[in-house]
Design an enzyme around this catalytic site. Structure first.
Site, mmCIF file in Angstrom:
data_model
loop_
_atom_site.group_PDB
_atom_site.id
_atom_site.type_symbol
_atom_site.label_atom_id
_atom_site.label_comp_id
_atom_site.label_asym_id
_atom_site.label_seq_id
_atom_site.Cartn_x
_atom_site.Cartn_y
_atom_site.Cartn_z
ATOM 1 N N HIS A 96 -9.838 79.512 48.239
ATOM 2 C CA HIS A 96 -10.229 78.499 47.487
ATOM 3 C C HIS A 96 -9.902 76.822 47.873
ATOM 4 O O HIS A 96 -10.777 76.149 47.530
ATOM 5 C CB HIS A 96 -9.572 78.807 46.057
ATOM 6 C CG HIS A 96 -9.687 77.550 44.460
ATOM 7 N ND1 HIS A 96 -10.112 77.992 43.609
ATOM 8 C CD2 HIS A 96 -8.960 76.600 44.617
ATOM 9 C CE1 HIS A 96 -10.042 77.369 42.256
ATOM 10 N NE2 HIS A 96 -9.070 76.886 43.886
ATOM 11 N N GLU A 97 -8.383 76.853 48.733
ATOM 12 C CA GLU A 97 -7.769 75.393 48.178
ATOM 13 C C GLU A 97 -9.186 74.982 49.810
ATOM 14 O O GLU A 97 -9.434 73.518 49.545
ATOM 15 C CB GLU A 97 -6.886 75.313 49.420
ATOM 16 C CG GLU A 97 -6.016 75.502 48.240
ATOM 17 C CD GLU A 97 -5.680 75.047 47.118
ATOM 18 O OE1 GLU A 97 -6.752 73.502 46.150
ATOM 19 O OE2 GLU A 97 -5.525 75.355 45.589
ATOM 20 N N HIS A 105 -11.923 73.491 48.652
ATOM 21 C CA HIS A 105 -12.101 71.770 48.119
ATOM 22 C C HIS A 105 -12.144 70.666 48.874
ATOM 23 O O HIS A 105 -12.837 69.162 48.625
ATOM 24 C CB HIS A 105 -10.057 71.626 47.521
ATOM 25 C CG HIS A 105 -9.761 71.823 46.284
ATOM 26 N ND1 HIS A 105 -10.849 71.998 45.009
ATOM 27 C CD2 HIS A 105 -9.965 73.003 45.451
ATOM 28 C CE1 HIS A 105 -10.742 72.003 43.551
ATOM 29 N NE2 HIS A 105 -9.719 72.764 44.271
ATOM 30 N N CYS A 132 -8.583 76.284 38.448
ATOM 31 C CA CYS A 132 -8.349 75.477 39.557
ATOM 32 C C CYS A 132 -7.982 73.860 38.487
ATOM 33 O O CYS A 132 -7.642 73.806 37.170
ATOM 34 C CB CYS A 132 -9.224 74.664 39.553
ATOM 35 S SG CYS A 132 -9.641 73.783 40.344
ATOM 36 N N LEU A 133 -6.551 73.304 39.040
ATOM 37 C CA LEU A 133 -6.474 72.376 38.695
ATOM 38 C C LEU A 133 -6.960 71.280 38.074
ATOM 39 O O LEU A 133 -6.531 70.244 37.522
ATOM 40 C CB LEU A 133 -4.285 71.736 39.078
ATOM 41 C CG LEU A 133 -3.984 72.964 39.759
ATOM 42 C CD1 LEU A 133 -3.054 72.227 40.901
ATOM 43 C CD2 LEU A 133 -3.492 73.124 37.930
ATOM 44 N N GLY A 166 -1.329 76.138 44.137
ATOM 45 C CA GLY A 166 -2.336 75.677 45.694
ATOM 46 C C GLY A 166 -2.907 74.409 45.056
ATOM 47 O O GLY A 166 -3.057 73.763 43.976
ATOM 48 N N GLN A 168 -7.882 66.534 45.700
ATOM 49 C CA GLN A 168 -7.519 66.257 44.053
ATOM 50 C C GLN A 168 -6.522 65.698 43.760
ATOM 51 O O GLN A 168 -6.298 65.681 42.302
ATOM 52 C CB GLN A 168 -6.939 68.517 43.494
ATOM 53 C CG GLN A 168 -8.161 69.966 43.737
ATOM 54 C CD GLN A 168 -6.933 70.495 43.355
ATOM 55 O OE1 GLN A 168 -6.540 71.356 44.372
ATOM 56 N NE2 GLN A 168 -6.989 71.021 42.352
HETATM 57 NI NI NI Z 1 -8.565 74.143 42.627
#
Ligand code: NI
Length: 179
Positions: free
Chosen positions: A146-147, A150, A104-105, A47, A52
């Site tokens: 989670h997304e 963000h 998380c990226l 995701g 991000q």
């Molecule tokens: Ni994340």
């Protein structure tokens, strides 16, 4: 289509509340969506939210293959399903909460234990601006929570009961945790 740079918490965009998208049918937004899909796949991750990639807009892409944990080895796992959601809103949450580990990226090399709703219903626009509703449970529900966090500048570390560094040797294997 190009792969964009994924930012970390040192960039203030990651902590900002993102703006709603008026109309996803612009060349710029369609390009952003294509780039987000390419960036998520290249990472790889399951995701990615627009903040991000330093764009403060309410857009999320998710790609995830829903397979039961006890899938026998000789059974082909399901094809991953791609979701593009614009201006998403969680309109229903299960009372049941579940514990799970997330990464998380934007915070590479770390993971944390986070409690999430077991199921959620998400209302959003699709990439063409058509209203959609998605009922998600288990891991997919976790990814959406989670997304969507963000988009409000919230990171999983804000909600985690514990955060730890992933040992170097395990980082490849934990790709499925990256959101
Ligand atoms: Ni994340």
């Amino acid at each position: 289509m190009s792969i964009r740079e994924i930012i970390g918490p040192s960039n203030p965009v990651l902590r900002r509340k993102a703006k709603a998208v008026d109309n996803p049918n612009t060349a710029e937004t369609q390009q952003l969506i294509e780039d987000m899909i390419a960036t998520m796949r290249a990472a790889p991750g399951v995701g990615l939210a627009a903040p991000q990639v330093a764009v403060s807009q309410r857009i999320v892409v998710v790609e995830y293959a829903e397979a039961p944990d006890d899938l026998p080895e000789d059974v082909e796992p399901p094809e991953p399903k791609l979701y593009v959601i614009v201006n998403p809103e969680i309109v229903n949450r299960s009372d049941e909460l579940v514990d799970g580990n997330e990464g998380c990226l934007s915070l590479p090399g770390y993971a944390g234990a986070v409690q999430r709703h077991q199921a959620v219903t998400v209302k959003a626009l699709n990439r063409r601006g058509k209203p959609i509703k998605i009922k998600a449970h288990d891991w997919l529900a976790r990814i959406f929570q989670h997304e969507i966090d963000h988009l409000d500048g919230v990171l999983y570390i804000d909600r985690a009961s514990k955060v730890w560094k992933i040992p170097e040797a395990d980082q490849e294997r934990d790709a499925a945790l990256r959101e």
